[in-house]
Scaffold this motif. Structure first.
Motif, short mmCIF file in Angstrom:
data_model
loop_
_atom_site.label_atom_id
_atom_site.label_comp_id
_atom_site.label_asym_id
_atom_site.label_seq_id
_atom_site.Cartn_x
_atom_site.Cartn_y
_atom_site.Cartn_z
N MET A 135 -43.78 26.23 0.89
CA MET A 135 -43.63 25.32 2.01
C MET A 135 -42.52 24.32 1.70
SD MET A 135 -47.36 24.51 3.72
CE MET A 135 -48.28 24.11 2.22
N LEU A 136 -41.59 24.19 2.65
CA LEU A 136 -40.43 23.33 2.53
C LEU A 136 -40.29 22.51 3.81
CD1 LEU A 136 -37.97 26.07 1.23
CD2 LEU A 136 -39.04 24.30 -0.18
N PRO A 137 -39.59 21.36 3.76
CA PRO A 137 -39.42 20.57 4.99
C PRO A 137 -38.66 21.34 6.07
CG PRO A 137 -38.88 19.26 3.06
CD PRO A 137 -39.04 20.68 2.59
N GLU A 259 -58.97 22.92 -7.37
CA GLU A 259 -59.60 23.39 -6.14
C GLU A 259 -59.17 22.56 -4.93
OE1 GLU A 259 -61.99 25.55 -3.48
OE2 GLU A 259 -61.07 25.98 -5.43
N GLN A 260 -59.12 21.22 -5.08
CA GLN A 260 -58.70 20.38 -3.97
C GLN A 260 -57.22 20.59 -3.63
OE1 GLN A 260 -60.63 18.43 -1.91
NE2 GLN A 260 -62.25 19.51 -3.03
N GLU A 266 -53.76 25.18 1.52
CA GLU A 266 -54.20 26.11 2.55
C GLU A 266 -54.28 25.42 3.91
OE1 GLU A 266 -54.57 29.25 2.44
OE2 GLU A 266 -54.59 29.67 0.29
N ALA A 267 -54.76 24.17 3.93
CA ALA A 267 -54.88 23.45 5.19
C ALA A 267 -53.51 23.24 5.83
CB ALA A 267 -55.58 22.11 4.96
N LEU A 268 -52.52 22.83 5.04
CA LEU A 268 -51.18 22.64 5.57
C LEU A 268 -50.58 23.97 6.04
CD1 LEU A 268 -49.69 20.12 2.98
CD2 LEU A 268 -50.38 19.63 5.33
N SER A 273 -47.96 23.44 9.54
CA SER A 273 -46.70 24.07 9.16
C SER A 273 -46.35 25.13 10.20
CB SER A 273 -46.78 24.68 7.77
OG SER A 273 -47.71 25.75 7.73
N SER A 274 -45.07 25.55 10.18
CA SER A 274 -44.59 26.53 11.16
C SER A 274 -43.70 27.55 10.47
CB SER A 274 -43.82 25.82 12.28
OG SER A 274 -42.73 25.08 11.74
#
Length: 280
Positions: A135-137, A259-260, A266-268, A273-274
């Motif tokens: 994941m990147l901006p 774990e957190q 996973e949530a992002l 995210s797109s």
């Protein structure tokens, strides 16, 4: 070279008290001059991993290697440049490799994975499957950093960052996917775009290890299009990387952090995210 040898010491391939290969043999293996070999050995000596480093007889792996020296549980954090590559190489020794990363660009990740790929090409490791998610901006947001000190400056910094984001991501994807044809590895690489500038970087290795670092923003200067620009930026390769491992000495704390971190990633990935295309 220092990263590879450090990884061999940490994995136990080179044991405490064992004599290292000769400098001539290391020079042949890595395809470098003797001076580069001596420099790498001095780095490891400064980290208390080697003793008896000289131009004469081979160096020796330090006879006593504690957790702090090896970068294990309880070790002091080290820079991303030093810490990430050997941990990535160890992760790629597993039959199934799963790497998740959240960062500003993938430059550190690309460099670290490069070392793991050299281990595969040398025949020392061969995973059956590799899954990498990054994941990147997004290109469509104003970055918090890098950003010009003087707002009147045009979008050159954003364009420079975007070019680096895309180029590093393309290199990472190309190098990983090449394992399909060269070694028959089942490889999958995915990118997603974040709607914000991450103030931290996170690497999750095989679901068992979380490496976390802060982006420390500083006022700096760089040459962009033949002009010196003042900017606020963070040097990600120098960020101090904190390691958390499941089953570590502080098992409950480390396991909870891993774990957190996994749940946060996973949530992002699944929500805000797109799709990200590594294009101009």
């Amino acid at each position: 070279m220092a990263d590879v040898l450090r990884g061999r010491i940490r994995s136990g391939e080179l044991r405490p008290g064992q004599r290292m290969p000769t400098q001539a043999r290391l020079a042949d293996e890595f395809g470098v001059e003797r001076g580069a070999v001596r420099q790498a050995l001095r780095i490891l000596q400064s980290e208390y991993l080697l003793t008896n480093v000289s131009k004469g007889s081979p160096a020796t792996v330090a006879p006593r290697l504690n957790a702090a020296v090896l970068g294990g549980p309880g070790a002091a954090p080290r820079s991303t440049t030093v810490e990430l590559a050997p941990r990535m190489s160890a992760a790629f020794a597993a039959p199934r490799v799963k790497i998740d990363a959240l960062c500003l660009t993938s430059v550190s990740l690309t460099l670290a994975v490069g070392e793991a790929l050299r281990e595969i090409h040398a025949g020392r490791t061969k995973p059956a499957r590799v899954d990498v998610r990054v994941m990147l901006p997004s290109r469509d947001i104003p970055l918090a950093f890098p950003t010009p000190v003087h707002p009147s400056v045009d979008g050159r910094l954003q364009r420079r960052w975007l070019a680096q984001r895309n180029a590093q991501g393309q290199v990472l994807r190309h190098n990983l996917l090449a394992l399909r044809s060269t070694h028959g590895v089942d490889v999958h690489v995915s990118f997603r775009a974040l709607p914000f500038t991450p103030p931290v970087k996170l690497y999750l290795l095989n679901g068992r290890e979380a490496l976390f670092a802060y982006y420390t923003v500083r006022r700096t200067e760089a040459e962009v299009d033949s002009e010196h620009l003042e900017m606020y930026d963070a040097e990600g390769t120098r960020s101090m990387l904190f390691a958390f491992e499941q089953g570590a000495v502080a098992a409950s704390r480390d396991t909870a952090f891993v774990e957190q971190s996994r749940l946060w990633f996973e949530a992002l990935w699944e929500t805000i995210s797109s799709d990200l295309l590594l294009t101009g």
